[in-house]
Design a protein around this motif. Structure first.
Motif, PDB file in Angstrom:
ATOM      1  N   VAL A 137      -3.492  19.247   0.580  1.00 24.96           N
ATOM      2  CA  VAL A 137      -2.417  18.490  -0.070  1.00 24.96           C
ATOM      3  C   VAL A 137      -2.804  18.210  -1.519  1.00 24.96           C
ATOM      4  N   ARG A 138      -2.099  18.816  -2.456  1.00 24.49           N
ATOM      5  CA  ARG A 138      -2.451  18.718  -3.877  1.00 24.49           C
ATOM      6  C   ARG A 138      -2.363  17.295  -4.419  1.00 24.49           C
ATOM      7  N   SER A 139      -1.470  16.474  -3.844  1.00 29.21           N
ATOM      8  CA  SER A 139      -1.285  15.110  -4.345  1.00 29.21           C
ATOM      9  C   SER A 139      -2.373  14.154  -3.865  1.00 29.21           C
ATOM     10  N   SER A 140      -3.240  14.625  -2.967  1.00 32.28           N
ATOM     11  CA  SER A 140      -4.310  13.780  -2.451  1.00 32.28           C
ATOM     12  C   SER A 140      -5.289  13.425  -3.560  1.00 32.28           C
ATOM     13  N   ARG A 141      -5.856  12.237  -3.475  1.00 28.22           N
ATOM     14  CA  ARG A 141      -6.834  11.794  -4.475  1.00 28.22           C
ATOM     15  C   ARG A 141      -8.230  12.328  -4.162  1.00 28.22           C
ATOM     16  N   ARG A 154     -14.594  11.076   2.105  1.00 25.99           N
ATOM     17  CA  ARG A 154     -13.632  11.719   1.207  1.00 25.99           C
ATOM     18  C   ARG A 154     -14.353  12.110  -0.081  1.00 25.99           C
ATOM     19  N   VAL A 155     -14.156  13.340  -0.510  1.00 29.60           N
ATOM     20  CA  VAL A 155     -14.887  13.862  -1.668  1.00 29.60           C
ATOM     21  C   VAL A 155     -13.909  14.329  -2.750  1.00 29.60           C
ATOM     22  N   GLN A 156     -14.059  13.788  -3.953  1.00 28.04           N
ATOM     23  CA  GLN A 156     -13.317  14.306  -5.098  1.00 28.04           C
ATOM     24  C   GLN A 156     -14.257  15.209  -5.893  1.00 28.04           C
ATOM     25  N   ILE A 157     -13.757  16.383  -6.289  1.00 28.46           N
ATOM     26  CA  ILE A 157     -14.614  17.402  -6.910  1.00 28.46           C
ATOM     27  C   ILE A 157     -14.082  17.763  -8.286  1.00 28.46           C
ATOM     28  N   LYS A 158     -14.960  17.733  -9.276  1.00 26.89           N
ATOM     29  CA  LYS A 158     -14.611  18.117 -10.635  1.00 26.89           C
ATOM     30  C   LYS A 158     -15.552  19.219 -11.106  1.00 26.89           C
ATOM     31  N   GLY A 159     -15.016  20.203 -11.769  1.00 26.98           N
ATOM     32  CA  GLY A 159     -15.839  21.282 -12.309  1.00 26.98           C
ATOM     33  C   GLY A 159     -16.255  20.992 -13.734  1.00 26.98           C
ATOM     34  N   LYS A 169     -12.462   8.993 -14.841  1.00 23.79           N
ATOM     35  CA  LYS A 169     -11.099   8.659 -15.223  1.00 23.79           C
ATOM     36  C   LYS A 169     -10.311   9.956 -15.327  1.00 23.79           C
ATOM     37  N   ASP A 170      -9.130  10.001 -14.737  1.00 28.14           N
ATOM     38  CA  ASP A 170      -8.298  11.193 -14.818  1.00 28.14           C
ATOM     39  C   ASP A 170      -7.838  11.427 -16.245  1.00 28.14           C
ATOM     40  N   ARG A 171      -7.498  12.666 -16.557  1.00 31.28           N
ATOM     41  CA  ARG A 171      -6.950  12.982 -17.868  1.00 31.28           C
ATOM     42  C   ARG A 171      -5.540  12.418 -18.002  1.00 31.28           C
ATOM     43  N   ASP A 172      -5.188  12.020 -19.224  1.00 27.78           N
ATOM     44  CA  ASP A 172      -3.813  11.611 -19.492  1.00 27.78           C
ATOM     45  C   ASP A 172      -2.910  12.823 -19.364  1.00 27.78           C
ATOM     46  N   ARG A 173      -1.695  12.627 -18.892  1.00 29.52           N
ATOM     47  CA  ARG A 173      -0.737  13.723 -18.823  1.00 29.52           C
ATOM     48  C   ARG A 173      -0.302  14.096 -20.229  1.00 29.52           C
ATOM     49  N   GLY A 174      -0.291  15.399 -20.512  1.00 29.29           N
ATOM     50  CA  GLY A 174       0.077  15.872 -21.841  1.00 29.29           C
ATOM     51  C   GLY A 174       1.264  16.804 -21.796  1.00 29.29           C
ATOM     52  N   GLY A 175       1.649  17.270 -22.970  1.00 33.73           N
ATOM     53  CA  GLY A 175       2.757  18.214 -23.038  1.00 33.73           C
ATOM     54  C   GLY A 175       3.880  17.700 -23.909  1.00 33.73           C
ATOM     55  N   LYS A 181       1.692   7.171 -23.704  1.00 31.28           N
ATOM     56  CA  LYS A 181       1.333   5.762 -23.523  1.00 31.28           C
ATOM     57  C   LYS A 181       1.985   5.154 -22.286  1.00 31.28           C
ATOM     58  N   HIS A 182       2.935   5.871 -21.692  1.00 28.78           N
ATOM     59  CA  HIS A 182       3.604   5.338 -20.509  1.00 28.78           C
ATOM     60  C   HIS A 182       2.613   5.226 -19.365  1.00 28.78           C
ATOM     61  N   GLU A 183       2.734   4.139 -18.606  1.00 26.58           N
ATOM     62  CA  GLU A 183       1.783   3.861 -17.529  1.00 26.58           C
ATOM     63  C   GLU A 183       1.640   5.014 -16.551  1.00 26.58           C
ATOM     64  N   ARG A 184       2.750   5.706 -16.254  1.00 29.89           N
ATOM     65  CA  ARG A 184       2.695   6.805 -15.304  1.00 29.89           C
ATOM     66  C   ARG A 184       1.939   8.015 -15.830  1.00 29.89           C
ATOM     67  N   ASN A 185       1.797   8.095 -17.158  1.00 28.74           N
ATOM     68  CA  ASN A 185       1.159   9.266 -17.763  1.00 28.74           C
ATOM     69  C   ASN A 185      -0.283   9.020 -18.207  1.00 28.74           C
ATOM     70  N   VAL A 186      -0.694   7.770 -18.149  1.00 36.12           N
ATOM     71  CA  VAL A 186      -2.064   7.435 -18.536  1.00 36.12           C
ATOM     72  C   VAL A 186      -3.004   7.731 -17.375  1.00 36.12           C
ATOM     73  N   GLY A 187      -4.088   8.417 -17.658  1.00 34.13           N
ATOM     74  CA  GLY A 187      -5.053   8.768 -16.614  1.00 34.13           C
ATOM     75  C   GLY A 187      -5.607   7.547 -15.919  1.00 34.13           C
ATOM     76  N   GLN A 188      -5.652   7.600 -14.588  1.00 33.83           N
ATOM     77  CA  GLN A 188      -6.120   6.472 -13.799  1.00 33.83           C
ATOM     78  C   GLN A 188      -7.624   6.561 -13.550  1.00 33.83           C
ATOM     79  N   ARG A 189      -8.241   5.388 -13.409  1.00 37.32           N
ATOM     80  CA  ARG A 189      -9.660   5.355 -13.090  1.00 37.32           C
ATOM     81  C   ARG A 189      -9.867   5.809 -11.644  1.00 37.32           C
ATOM     82  N   ILE A 190     -10.937   6.563 -11.424  1.00 41.05           N
ATOM     83  CA  ILE A 190     -11.298   7.023 -10.085  1.00 41.05           C
ATOM     84  C   ILE A 190     -12.243   5.985  -9.480  1.00 41.05           C
ATOM     85  N   THR A 191     -11.869   5.434  -8.330  1.00 35.79           N
ATOM     86  CA  THR A 191     -12.671   4.396  -7.682  1.00 35.79           C
ATOM     87  C   THR A 191     -12.894   4.750  -6.217  1.00 35.79           C
TER      88      THR A 191
END
Length: 249
Positions: A137-141, A154-159, A169-175, A181-191
């Motif tokens: 599931v791609r939407s999984s954290r 549960r394992v989160q993997i970054k290359g 911290k996730d990357r901010d959404r770009g494009g 600056k919108h809350e939905r597009n700001v990268g969230q902290r991984i906890t």
């Protein structure tokens, strides 16, 4: 392609000349630099005797040992060490694992490279003796699950492929047209709410940093954005972390 080599030679093989040469021939700087690296690694690898080079490494290690106990331990592992050094030198002399040899479009390759980091970790976890599988599931954290000692992690993997930093911290959404600056597009902290373990996979050589989120949760908001690999060296190839996290308390 020889003309690119000739022009770099005329500039004494200086890296700051790559941009000028690339612009002249309507190439991207990254593309031309990648060509030079591939060509030069190939040229050097073809003239280096890896067997002899591994012997030199063994001799240097042997010279550095003064303690008698260590000398005896070294004799015990000497043959095995030489074999693994030769294999490791082969990877080094080819600049790590092969990358995008089919020249896939950069956007697609970025996504594929992310998947490759996940598969590298899962394969290595299985090889290490853990029951591990990817999460589809791609939407999984989290990207993978480890089932060990009747517990699920549960394992989160970054290359990682270059640089010496990781981020919790996730990357901010770009494009184009996206409000950064919108809350939905700001990268969230991984906890630890997202995952139990964070794994950074060096895609060049397959090294894994296996970091418990209990450690990352202690970082302040600024520190979590940029963490040096030297700060997590204790978790480098530390597969025992999984055992410790699933041990009965």
């Amino acid at each position: 392609m020889c003309k690119y080599i000739d022009e770099l030679k005329e500039n004494d093989y200086k890296k700051n000349a790559v941009k000028t040469i690339a612009t002249k021939h309507n190439l991207s700087e990254a593309e031309l630099k990648r060509y030079y690296q591939t060509k030069f690694f190939y040229d050097i690898a073809n003239v280096v005797n890896l067997n002899e080079l591994s012997k030199i490494n063994i001799e240097e290690i042997e010279k550095s040992l003064e303690d008698e106990t260590l000398k005896n331990e070294f004799k015990f592992i000497k043959t095995d060490l030489k074999k693994i050094i030769e294999k490791s030198l082969y990877i080094a002399m080819t600049n790590g694992f092969s990358t995008n040899i089919n020249h896939i479009e950069s956007g697609v390759m970025t996504a594929n490279a992310g998947d490759s980091a996940e598969f590298i970790f899962v394969a290595r976890a299985i090889l290490a003796g853990f029951n591990c599988s990817s999460v589809d599931v791609r939407s999984s954290r989290y990207d993978a699950i480890i089932d060990f000692n009747d517990k699920l992690l549960r394992v989160q993997i970054k290359g990682i492929s270059s640089g010496n930093n990781i981020s919790f911290k996730d990357r901010d959404r770009g494009g184009q047209g996206i409000d950064h600056k919108h809350e939905r597009n700001v990268g969230q902290r991984i906890t630890s709410k997202d995952c139990d373990i964070y794994v950074a996979v060096d895609k060049q050589v397959g090294i894994c940093y296996i970091i418990p989120m209990s450690w990352a949760d202690k970082l302040d908001e600024d520190k979590c954005k940029t963490v040096k690999l030297s700060d997590v060296v204790n978790y480098k190839e530390n597969w025992n972390i999984i055992k410790e996290m699933t041990a009965d308390s």
